[in-house]
Design a protein around this motif. Structure first.
Motif, PDB file in Angstrom:
ATOM      1  N   THR A 175     -45.823  16.435  -9.364  1.00 30.68           N
ATOM      2  CA  THR A 175     -45.550  15.133  -9.572  1.00 30.68           C
ATOM      3  C   THR A 175     -44.192  14.630 -10.370  1.00 30.68           C
ATOM      4  O   THR A 175     -44.110  13.541 -10.583  1.00 30.68           O
ATOM      5  N   CYS A 176     -43.507  15.645 -10.707  1.00 30.21           N
ATOM      6  CA  CYS A 176     -42.154  15.116 -11.472  1.00 30.21           C
ATOM      7  C   CYS A 176     -41.345  14.831 -10.779  1.00 30.21           C
ATOM      8  O   CYS A 176     -41.212  15.319  -9.545  1.00 30.21           O
ATOM      9  N   ARG A 177     -40.477  13.819 -11.187  1.00 29.07           N
ATOM     10  CA  ARG A 177     -39.471  13.070 -10.320  1.00 29.07           C
ATOM     11  C   ARG A 177     -38.203  13.181 -11.065  1.00 29.07           C
ATOM     12  O   ARG A 177     -37.289  12.602 -10.193  1.00 29.07           O
ATOM     13  N   SER A 178     -38.028  13.814 -12.205  1.00 24.18           N
ATOM     14  CA  SER A 178     -36.662  13.837 -12.822  1.00 24.18           C
ATOM     15  C   SER A 178     -36.572  15.036 -13.632  1.00 24.18           C
ATOM     16  O   SER A 178     -37.714  15.953 -13.738  1.00 24.18           O
ATOM     17  N   TRP A 179     -35.393  15.469 -14.146  1.00 24.23           N
ATOM     18  CA  TRP A 179     -35.368  16.775 -14.734  1.00 24.23           C
ATOM     19  C   TRP A 179     -36.152  16.704 -16.132  1.00 24.23           C
ATOM     20  O   TRP A 179     -36.743  17.534 -16.413  1.00 24.23           O
ATOM     21  N   ASP A 180     -36.096  15.102 -16.599  1.00 22.96           N
ATOM     22  CA  ASP A 180     -36.712  15.012 -17.847  1.00 22.96           C
ATOM     23  C   ASP A 180     -38.094  15.292 -17.680  1.00 22.96           C
ATOM     24  O   ASP A 180     -38.941  15.412 -18.769  1.00 22.96           O
ATOM     25  N   ASP A 181     -38.646  15.010 -16.740  1.00 21.93           N
ATOM     26  CA  ASP A 181     -40.181  14.874 -16.441  1.00 21.93           C
ATOM     27  C   ASP A 181     -40.711  16.526 -16.628  1.00 21.93           C
ATOM     28  O   ASP A 181     -41.808  16.524 -16.579  1.00 21.93           O
ATOM     29  N   LEU A 182     -39.926  17.356 -16.087  1.00 20.05           N
ATOM     30  CA  LEU A 182     -40.263  18.867 -15.889  1.00 20.05           C
ATOM     31  C   LEU A 182     -40.641  19.372 -17.568  1.00 20.05           C
ATOM     32  O   LEU A 182     -39.792  18.966 -18.259  1.00 20.05           O
ATOM     33  N   PRO A 183     -41.761  20.030 -17.565  1.00 26.86           N
ATOM     34  CA  PRO A 183     -41.756  20.848 -18.823  1.00 26.86           C
ATOM     35  C   PRO A 183     -40.909  21.554 -19.430  1.00 26.86           C
ATOM     36  O   PRO A 183     -40.003  22.214 -18.520  1.00 26.86           O
ATOM     37  N   GLU A 184     -40.706  21.793 -20.662  1.00 29.73           N
ATOM     38  CA  GLU A 184     -39.531  22.653 -21.220  1.00 29.73           C
ATOM     39  C   GLU A 184     -39.494  23.961 -20.682  1.00 29.73           C
ATOM     40  O   GLU A 184     -38.259  24.414 -20.517  1.00 29.73           O
ATOM     41  N   THR A 185     -40.760  24.512 -20.584  1.00 28.17           N
ATOM     42  CA  THR A 185     -40.488  25.989 -20.243  1.00 28.17           C
ATOM     43  C   THR A 185     -40.225  26.234 -18.625  1.00 28.17           C
ATOM     44  O   THR A 185     -39.441  27.198 -18.320  1.00 28.17           O
ATOM     45  N   ALA A 186     -40.575  25.037 -17.994  1.00 28.07           N
ATOM     46  CA  ALA A 186     -39.785  25.134 -16.744  1.00 28.07           C
ATOM     47  C   ALA A 186     -38.314  24.931 -16.726  1.00 28.07           C
ATOM     48  O   ALA A 186     -37.728  25.474 -15.792  1.00 28.07           O
ATOM     49  N   ARG A 187     -37.864  23.880 -17.440  1.00 26.59           N
ATOM     50  CA  ARG A 187     -36.330  23.724 -17.408  1.00 26.59           C
ATOM     51  C   ARG A 187     -35.624  25.030 -17.920  1.00 26.59           C
ATOM     52  O   ARG A 187     -34.455  25.345 -17.673  1.00 26.59           O
ATOM     53  N   ASN A 188     -36.433  25.809 -19.068  1.00 28.50           N
ATOM     54  CA  ASN A 188     -35.790  26.964 -19.488  1.00 28.50           C
ATOM     55  C   ASN A 188     -35.739  28.101 -18.391  1.00 28.50           C
ATOM     56  O   ASN A 188     -34.607  28.776 -18.285  1.00 28.50           O
ATOM     57  N   TYR A 189     -36.679  28.156 -17.536  1.00 28.87           N
ATOM     58  CA  TYR A 189     -36.488  28.985 -16.417  1.00 28.87           C
ATOM     59  C   TYR A 189     -35.647  28.608 -15.566  1.00 28.87           C
ATOM     60  O   TYR A 189     -34.687  29.808 -15.053  1.00 28.87           O
ATOM     61  N   PHE A 190     -35.344  27.535 -15.118  1.00 30.23           N
ATOM     62  CA  PHE A 190     -34.282  27.227 -14.317  1.00 30.23           C
ATOM     63  C   PHE A 190     -32.997  27.233 -14.789  1.00 30.23           C
ATOM     64  O   PHE A 190     -31.886  27.756 -14.081  1.00 30.23           O
ATOM     65  N   ASN A 191     -32.771  27.105 -16.086  1.00 30.68           N
ATOM     66  CA  ASN A 191     -31.416  27.318 -16.790  1.00 30.68           C
ATOM     67  C   ASN A 191     -31.181  28.705 -16.965  1.00 30.68           C
ATOM     68  O   ASN A 191     -30.024  29.096 -16.783  1.00 30.68           O
ATOM     69  N   ARG A 192     -32.132  29.586 -17.230  1.00 30.03           N
ATOM     70  CA  ARG A 192     -32.004  31.213 -17.186  1.00 30.03           C
ATOM     71  C   ARG A 192     -31.675  31.588 -15.853  1.00 30.03           C
ATOM     72  O   ARG A 192     -30.674  32.430 -15.840  1.00 30.03           O
ATOM     73  N   VAL A 193     -32.368  31.122 -14.758  1.00 28.27           N
ATOM     74  CA  VAL A 193     -31.787  31.678 -13.356  1.00 28.27           C
ATOM     75  C   VAL A 193     -30.224  31.278 -12.878  1.00 28.27           C
ATOM     76  O   VAL A 193     -29.310  32.095 -12.611  1.00 28.27           O
ATOM     77  N   GLU A 194     -29.980  30.060 -13.459  1.00 35.84           N
ATOM     78  CA  GLU A 194     -28.711  29.803 -13.340  1.00 35.84           C
ATOM     79  C   GLU A 194     -27.655  30.466 -14.182  1.00 35.84           C
ATOM     80  O   GLU A 194     -26.488  30.785 -13.511  1.00 35.84           O
TER      81      GLU A 194
END
Length: 221
Positions: A175-194
């Protein structure tokens, strides 16, 4: 060619995965043609100088259909859970896909082969059922660590994945619709993959609907 001359955006879509490529894939477990971004030049009749961006589509975990080495394959309940939650079954045959952790060694090689400039990361919502997530960051071959994807199928069959562990987000992110909607743990995962693959993650898909596409960065900028 008229559209290109007029400065119009032209999007060309490839099919099948990088490592099914006849020349650079995991031979003999490959298809009968090129699957790389460079194949668009011969396939569509467009010169290489006209290509100004390559968007790679990557799942947040790895899958494979059929035989061949699969270093991060999960032959356990976690693999079964990813398969069931992610509906990883062939659309035509119904054949179950093999599932495993994301493999950034393989992804870095795919980026090299395709000249990838942006990544679309799909299906991270499937990982929401897990409390811990593993990322393959390197291989161990005959006791030696390497971050280079091996060219020979026999060598690839021998590799042992080296993992980095990250906490899962343990919640539904569909149900997240923006980067800020995502939980921090998910954002950390995406940043680490990047960080590991050296290419920006510009779009994140948290479900099959168009409204479930999160534009993190403009892939055409």
């Amino acid at each position: 060619h008229s559209a290109l001359a007029a400065g119009t955006h032209v999007l060309l879509e490839g099919a099948q995965a990088t490592f099914l490529d006849l020349d650079h894939g995991t031979f003999p477990y490959v298809t009968s043609s090129t699957t790389l971004a460079g194949g668009v030049c011969a396939g569509a009749g467009v010169g290489p100088s006209a290509i100004n961006g390559v968007i790679g589509i990557v799942k947040a975990y790895s899958t494979r259909v059929g035989e061949g080495p699969f270093p991060t394959e999960l032959l356990n309940g976690t693999g079964d859970l990813l398969r069931t939650t992610g509906h990883e079954f062939g659309a035509t045959t119904g054949r179950p896909r093999r599932c495993g952790w994301i493999d950034t060694v393989q992804l870095r090689r795919a980026v090299q082969l395709n000249g990838t400039t942006n990544i679309v990361l799909t299906k991270p919502d499937v990982l929401g059922v897990l409390d811990v997530i593993q990322i393959c960051v390197a291989y161990e071959i005959d006791g030696k660590r390497t971050e280079i994807f091996p060219a020979e199928i026999g060598t690839l069959a021998k590799v042992k994945p080296v993992y980095e562990e990250m906490p899962g987000w343990q919640r539904d992110i569909s149900t997240c619709r923006s980067w800020d909607d995502l939980p921090e743990t998910a954002r950390n995962y995406f940043n680490r993959v990047e960080e590991l693959i050296g290419v920006p993650v510009s779009i994140i898909s948290v479900g099959p609907g168009r409204e479930q596409t999160i534009l993190h960065r403009d892939p055409f900028s």
